[in-house]
Every structure is written in structure tokens, then in C-alpha cells.
Write an enzyme that holds these catalytic residues in place. Structure first.
Site, short mmCIF file in Angstrom:
data_model
loop_
_atom_site.label_atom_id
_atom_site.label_comp_id
_atom_site.label_asym_id
_atom_site.label_seq_id
_atom_site.Cartn_x
_atom_site.Cartn_y
_atom_site.Cartn_z
N LYS A 108 5.37 40.33 -31.93
CA LYS A 108 5.42 41.71 -31.47
C LYS A 108 6.31 42.50 -32.44
O LYS A 108 7.49 42.19 -32.62
CB LYS A 108 5.99 41.80 -30.06
CG LYS A 108 6.12 43.24 -29.58
CD LYS A 108 7.00 43.37 -28.35
CE LYS A 108 7.33 44.83 -28.10
NZ LYS A 108 8.31 45.01 -27.02
N GLY A 169 13.98 50.83 -21.59
CA GLY A 169 15.09 50.65 -20.67
C GLY A 169 15.34 51.80 -19.73
O GLY A 169 16.30 51.77 -18.95
#
Length: 266
Positions: A108, A169
Site C-alpha cells: 500500500k 485519523g
């Protein structure tokens, strides 16, 4: 994008880079209080793929606690990522080191802009993706919710497109469902929501839009009860996928009675 087919054995699976998976939930391995909690949350989530921040997780020093001792790489597909990388050079170097350490080829890629937003740095992402693909990596790529950028990454050879739902986040949920829907319609490779999920309903919305899968870390690790939240996310992703396959009712302005208006008792 054509919906993934139901496998003959009745399992609703999806495929990335020739690898087939049943779980459509991908979870991270960071931010937990300790490795036992990490392992327990992953187990509860039912995930088959786990992301690993190569720069932050011990994968090679046997003198310190190692992730592999708690999250079996024979049971789970490790997906090394470039969390913490802010330049293309750092991202490419990080994944080359990961391949040397563990032989991982499916990776990724994420290249972030500066704080406080940590928004995907797309010019650097293009640069890194080009170098990694030339180097033989199978690149799942984190990107902006931009259809043109997604198309370019797919044309370059990325095996999955992973636009953010909201800043990393933040827990804000999917902020731009219309744009994600456009990206899903044009994608010929899996498209996954990555970043911004805060609770189960956010994951379900991503799946209802037609995403192939959802990736998250903070939403589980920062929950008051990470194990319970992992279970919630597992069921939310499954419910969202079933709703997508079922096809929701059309939206309309005004009411539509659930019972017929003819033959009423007067």
C-alpha cells in the site's frame, strides 16, 4: 464498476492482484495499547488483510516483541504500507526494504502532505507509484477523492485505488459520497475507502456505495473497547455489502404509503 460476482460456493468474494478474499474489511496493526490487543482486535474483525506500517512496526528485530509473533503472516496477508512517508523517495525506499525483509510484493502506497491535514500528496504519489510499478510491485494506492487522479493511477498499473473518506485519523466518516460514487463507476480495479471511518455506520455507507472493501485502523484502535468495535465493523461491512447487492429503494420527494389506499374500511 461491475459488481463483484458471487462465487459458485455462495461466498461473496473480491480479488486484488490475483488474490481472492472473503472479508471486505482491511484493518491496521498500529495504535493499540499492546500486541495482544492488536491480535485480539484483528481476530474479532474477521479481516484477512492487515496493513503494516514498515517504519513503525518491528518486523525484523527478534530482540524486541515482533508483530509476527502475535499476527501470524501465514494466516493473514500482510500489506506493508508507507505510513509516515512525505516524499516519493522515502516511500519507494521503505517498500523496497519491506520486500527485502519479508518478500512482500503487494503493498500500500501513501505519500502524505504536511500536518495538520496530512492530505495525499498526489504529485509525489504519482512519482512513487511509477517507480514501484517499474520495480515489479503490485501497488494499492491511497489517493485524493479525485476521479482524474484515480484514472491516472489505474492507467499506470495500480492494482487498487484507495481514496480517503475523510482526513486520516479524523473519524469524520465519508464526507464526499457523490465523488466516491463517480470514482466507483469508472474504476476497473477494486476501489476501497481508506481513512476517515469513525464508526460502523461509516463503514456501511462505504460498502453501500459499492466499494470493494473498507480499510481502517484508528476507528477500531481508538475505540473505548477495540475488540467490540472490531466486531461491529465486521458486521457493518457485511451489512453494507448486502444492502448494495440488494439494491436500495429509490429516493423520492414525498410519502408513499406502505399499504394500498383502495378498499379501505369506511
Amino acid at each position: 464498476m461491475t459488481p463483484d460476482l458471487i462465487a459458485p460456493e455462495g461466498l461473496d468474494t473480491w480479488t486484488v492482484a490475483g488474490r481472492r478474499f472473503t472479508s471486505r474489511l482491511i484493518v491496521g496493526t498500529g495504535k493499540y495499547k499492546d500486541l495482544p490487543e492488536t491480535a485480539a482486535a484483528i481476530e474479532a474483525s474477521g479481516a484477512e488483510i492487515v496493513t503494516v506500517a514498515v517504519r513503525r512496526v518491528n518486523l525484523s528485530d527478534p530482540a524486541a516483541p515482533m508483530l509476527q509473533d502475535y499476527v501470524d503472516p501465514k494466516k493473514y496477508t500482510y500489506l506493508p504500507n508507507t505510513a509516515g512517508c512525505h516524499t516519493a523517495r522515502d516511500a519507494v525506499r521503505t517498500l523496497r526494504l519491506a520486500r527485502e525483509a519479508g518478500g512482500w510484493n503487494l503493498v500500500k502506497l501513501e505519500v502524505l502532505g504536511p500536518p495538520p491535514h496530512l492530505y495525499p500528496d498526489m504529485p509525489a504519489t504519482f512519482e512513487a507509484a511509477e517507480a514501484l510499478i517499474k520495480d515489479g510491485f503490485e501497488v494499492m494506492v491511497y489517493c485524493a477523492d479525485d476521479p482524474l487522479a484515480a484514472m491516472r493511477l489505474e492507467e499506470m498499473g495500480c492494482v487498487a485505488i484507495m481514496p480517503l473518506g475523510a482526513p486520516i485519523g479524523s473519524g469524520l466518516g465519508i464526507q464526499n459520497p457523490a465523488m466516491l460514487s463517480m470514482m466507483i463507476e469508472q474504476a476497473k480495479v477494486p476501489l476501497l475507502v481508506d481513512a476517515g471511518v469513525g464508526t460502523a455506520s461509516d463503514a456501511a455507507i462505504g460498502m453501500e456505495l459499492g466499494c470493494s472493501a473498507v480499510l481502517m485502523n484508528s476507528a477500531i484502535a481508538h475505540a473505548r473497547d477495540p475488540i467490540l468495535m472490531a466486531r461491529a465493523m465486521k458486521h457493518a461491512v457485511q451489512a453494507g455489502r448486502l444492502a448494495y447487492l440488494a439494491g436500495r429503494m429509490a429516493r423520492r420527494m414525498g410519502a408513499d404509503p406502505s399499504s394500498p389506499l383502495t378498499g379501505l374500511i369506511r
